[in-house]
Design an enzyme around this catalytic site. Structure first.
Site, PDB file in Angstrom:
ATOM      1  N   ASP A  67      -3.384   2.915  19.190  1.00 36.59           N
ATOM      2  CA  ASP A  67      -4.335   2.996  20.305  1.00 36.59           C
ATOM      3  C   ASP A  67      -3.576   3.263  21.610  1.00 36.59           C
ATOM      4  O   ASP A  67      -4.003   4.051  22.460  1.00 36.59           O
ATOM      5  CB  ASP A  67      -5.127   1.688  20.406  1.00 36.59           C
ATOM      6  CG  ASP A  67      -5.703   1.286  19.060  1.00 36.59           C
ATOM      7  OD1 ASP A  67      -6.585   1.994  18.566  1.00 36.59           O
ATOM      8  OD2 ASP A  67      -5.228   0.292  18.473  1.00 36.59           O
TER       9      ASP A  67
ATOM     10  N   ARG B 154      -2.535   6.814  21.641  1.00 40.15           N
ATOM     11  CA  ARG B 154      -3.714   7.654  21.886  1.00 40.15           C
ATOM     12  C   ARG B 154      -4.056   7.645  23.381  1.00 40.15           C
ATOM     13  O   ARG B 154      -4.403   8.682  23.964  1.00 40.15           O
ATOM     14  CB  ARG B 154      -4.907   7.132  21.079  1.00 40.15           C
ATOM     15  CG  ARG B 154      -4.791   7.413  19.593  1.00 40.15           C
ATOM     16  CD  ARG B 154      -5.816   6.620  18.786  1.00 40.15           C
ATOM     17  NE  ARG B 154      -5.845   7.061  17.398  1.00 40.15           N
ATOM     18  CZ  ARG B 154      -6.424   6.388  16.410  1.00 40.15           C
ATOM     19  NH1 ARG B 154      -7.022   5.237  16.643  1.00 40.15           N
ATOM     20  NH2 ARG B 154      -6.420   6.874  15.180  1.00 40.15           N
TER      21      ARG B 154
ATOM     22  N   GLN C 163      -0.464 -12.717   0.302  1.00 42.29           N
ATOM     23  CA  GLN C 163       0.712 -12.091   0.930  1.00 42.29           C
ATOM     24  C   GLN C 163       1.326 -13.031   1.975  1.00 42.29           C
ATOM     25  O   GLN C 163       2.548 -13.132   2.086  1.00 42.29           O
ATOM     26  CB  GLN C 163       0.330 -10.736   1.525  1.00 42.29           C
ATOM     27  CG  GLN C 163       0.002  -9.724   0.407  1.00 42.29           C
ATOM     28  CD  GLN C 163      -0.259  -8.318   0.887  1.00 42.29           C
ATOM     29  OE1 GLN C 163      -0.215  -8.031   2.080  1.00 42.29           O
ATOM     30  NE2 GLN C 163      -0.550  -7.420  -0.039  1.00 42.29           N
TER      31      GLN C 163
ATOM     32  N   HIS D 214      -8.258  -4.101  17.466  1.00 40.24           N
ATOM     33  CA  HIS D 214      -8.122  -2.712  17.027  1.00 40.24           C
ATOM     34  C   HIS D 214      -9.455  -2.294  16.417  1.00 40.24           C
ATOM     35  O   HIS D 214      -9.638  -2.292  15.190  1.00 40.24           O
ATOM     36  CB  HIS D 214      -6.996  -2.555  16.000  1.00 40.24           C
ATOM     37  CG  HIS D 214      -6.986  -1.176  15.395  1.00 40.24           C
ATOM     38  ND1 HIS D 214      -6.645  -0.056  16.105  1.00 40.24           N
ATOM     39  CD2 HIS D 214      -7.318  -0.730  14.157  1.00 40.24           C
ATOM     40  CE1 HIS D 214      -6.761   1.017  15.330  1.00 40.24           C
ATOM     41  NE2 HIS D 214      -7.171   0.629  14.149  1.00 40.24           N
TER      42      HIS D 214
ATOM     43  N   GLY E  38       0.835  -1.209   0.000  1.00 42.29           N
ATOM     44  CA  GLY E  38       0.000   0.000   0.000  1.00 42.29           C
ATOM     45  C   GLY E  38       0.860   1.245   0.000  1.00 42.29           C
ATOM     46  O   GLY E  38       0.506   2.286   0.544  1.00 42.29           O
ATOM     47  N   ALA E  39       2.016   1.121  -0.663  1.00 44.22           N
ATOM     48  CA  ALA E  39       3.046   2.162  -0.587  1.00 44.22           C
ATOM     49  C   ALA E  39       2.593   3.501  -1.143  1.00 44.22           C
ATOM     50  O   ALA E  39       3.103   4.548  -0.750  1.00 44.22           O
ATOM     51  CB  ALA E  39       4.299   1.690  -1.329  1.00 44.22           C
TER      52      ALA E  39
ATOM     53  N   ARG F 158     -13.454  -0.143   3.742  1.00 38.78           N
ATOM     54  CA  ARG F 158     -14.892  -0.433   3.747  1.00 38.78           C
ATOM     55  C   ARG F 158     -15.596   0.601   2.872  1.00 38.78           C
ATOM     56  O   ARG F 158     -15.397   1.797   3.036  1.00 38.78           O
ATOM     57  CB  ARG F 158     -15.417  -0.338   5.186  1.00 38.78           C
ATOM     58  CG  ARG F 158     -16.816  -0.914   5.318  1.00 38.78           C
ATOM     59  CD  ARG F 158     -17.453  -0.421   6.587  1.00 38.78           C
ATOM     60  NE  ARG F 158     -16.872  -1.018   7.770  1.00 38.78           N
ATOM     61  CZ  ARG F 158     -17.486  -1.947   8.505  1.00 38.78           C
ATOM     62  NH1 ARG F 158     -18.665  -2.388   8.175  1.00 38.78           N
ATOM     63  NH2 ARG F 158     -16.904  -2.411   9.588  1.00 38.78           N
TER      64      ARG F 158
ATOM     65  N   VAL G 294      -1.012  -3.478   9.464  1.00 39.67           N
ATOM     66  CA  VAL G 294      -1.650  -2.195   9.779  1.00 39.67           C
ATOM     67  C   VAL G 294      -3.041  -2.126   9.139  1.00 39.67           C
ATOM     68  O   VAL G 294      -3.989  -1.606   9.715  1.00 39.67           O
ATOM     69  CB  VAL G 294      -0.769  -1.029   9.275  1.00 39.67           C
ATOM     70  CG1 VAL G 294      -1.463   0.315   9.467  1.00 39.67           C
ATOM     71  CG2 VAL G 294       0.587  -1.032   9.977  1.00 39.67           C
ATOM     72  N   GLY G 295      -3.152  -2.672   7.923  1.00 43.07           N
ATOM     73  CA  GLY G 295      -4.406  -2.606   7.159  1.00 43.07           C
ATOM     74  C   GLY G 295      -5.556  -3.253   7.917  1.00 43.07           C
ATOM     75  O   GLY G 295      -5.414  -4.353   8.457  1.00 43.07           O
TER      76      GLY G 295
END
Ligand code: NAD
Ligand code: LMR
Length: 326
Positions: free
Chosen positions: A160, A163, A113, A188, A12-13, A93, A130-131
């Protein structure tokens, strides 16, 4: 530079997290200021041109630690010989999409992957997903990489964690560096449980009132992703990239004595979390390994919150199992 470059694959670069992440990797913040890196960028064919543009900008940064950039649209090639894999690219989504549809669409990404990592990654491969939905995407990838030790697959809950640190720091009026032993448990997602049960400032437990915890702190942290989307019109990107840097840097370089962090790791059954789920736990890192902090007492309030988030992970696992993705 005496060390051979470390191969870092970023999927996803060409996306927004990629744009915030790649320059920090190139500048040495992922692994350390003495570690050269080679970037291997994976994109879908339609986005390869945009990734090439980012690569031109990376060249233009003249980063002393950046030893090369290669761009691929084939996972098999992108993960060949890779040491660190940051799986950022995912199917967002879209309107009318159910959770099951999202999981299925992502299965089409994380299965190949996982297979490519199994087939060609370096023996010391470390994977951060991460995705979204990050925990279950990591579960899918892991289940297609049977030859890679399970503890090499992780999902990102460091954002998280950060945060939660920021919110508690504001509430207590102390710098984030003085707060230790916060923890994110579970998924997550909005069900996650940011826990202050064991948190410390200057070696002492943290006293905050229950109403603030329940009505402010927990929902603010758990729903922060949605609040950012609402405010920016786009999901968090620079803070997500920053957390990905933190996650890998800590994994490789270790946690400080007397502190821990949070990461989605494969459960060994600790704290009643079903074995094999990729759930967030308080973790320490040492010698390149994340380990779940053991022996914590879990009060009734925490127990109920952890169970609720883990129940959602079980549901996601069952859905992808039914879809034949794991
Ligand atoms: P984005 O849409 O800007 O970028 C995603 C990129 O992934 C796109 O360039 C797309 O072409 C690429 N992509 C899609 N399928 C791919 C595939 N099969 N192989 C390689 N690349 C592929 O999205 P973004 O803002 O960069 O966010 C990426 C993901 O990170 C999203 O799923 C988002 O929800 C998630 N996220 C997670 C956290 C976390 O804390 N875990 C935080 C923020 C965002
Ligand atoms: C975040 O926590 O900011 C993201 O996971 C939100 C999202 O849905 O992309």
């Amino acid at each position: 530079m005496t060390q051979a470059p470390v191969n870092v694959t970023v999927t996803g670069a060409a996306g927004q997290i990629g744009y915030a992440l790649l320059f920090r990797i190139a500048s040495g913040q992922l692994l350390g200021q003495d570690v050269p890196v080679k970037l291997r960028l994976l994109e879908i064919p339609q986005a390869v041109k945009a990734a090439e543009g980012t690569a031109m900008e990376l060249d233009d940064g003249a980063f002393p630690l950046l030893a090369g950039i290669d761009i691929f649209d084939d996972p098999k090639q992108a993960f060949e010989g890779t040491n660190i894999a940051l799986l950022v690219g995912a199917r967002p989504r879209s309107k009318g999409m159910e959770r099951g549809d999202l999981l299925e669409a992502n299965g089409g990404i994380f299965k190949p992957q996982g297979e490519a990592i199994n087939a060609g990654a370096a023996d010391d491969i470390k994977v951060l997903v991460v995705g979204n939905p990050a925990n279950t995407n990591a579960l899918i990838a892991r289940s297609h990489a049977p030859d890679v030790p399970a503890d090499r697959f992780t999902a990102m809950t460091r954002l998280d964690h950060n945060r939660a640190l920021a919110q508690l720091s504001k509430k207590l009026g102390v710098p984030v560096t003085e707060i230790k032993k916060l923890a994110i448990w579970g998924n997550h997602s909005a069900t996650q449980y940011p826990s202050v049960q064991h948190a410390e400032v200057a070696g002492k437990g943290v006293e905050v009132d229950q109403a603030w915890l329940e009505n402010d702190f927990i929902p603010t942290v758990a729903k922060r992703g949605a609040a950012i989307i609402e405010a920016r019109g786009l999901s968090s990107a620079a803070s997500a990239a920053s957390a990905a840097i933190d996650h890998v840097y800590t994994w490789v370089n270790g946690t400080a004595e007397g502190d821990w962090t949070s990461a989605g790791v494969v459960s060994d059954g600790s704290y009643g979390v079903a074995e094999g789920l990729i759930s967030s736990f308080p973790v320490t890192a040492k010698n390149g390994k994340y380990e779940i902090v053991q022996g914590l007492e879990i009060d009734d309030f925490s127990r109920a919150r952890i169970d609720a988030s883990v129940a959602e992970l079980v549901e996601e696992r069952d859905t992808v199992q039914k879809l034949g993705l794991i």
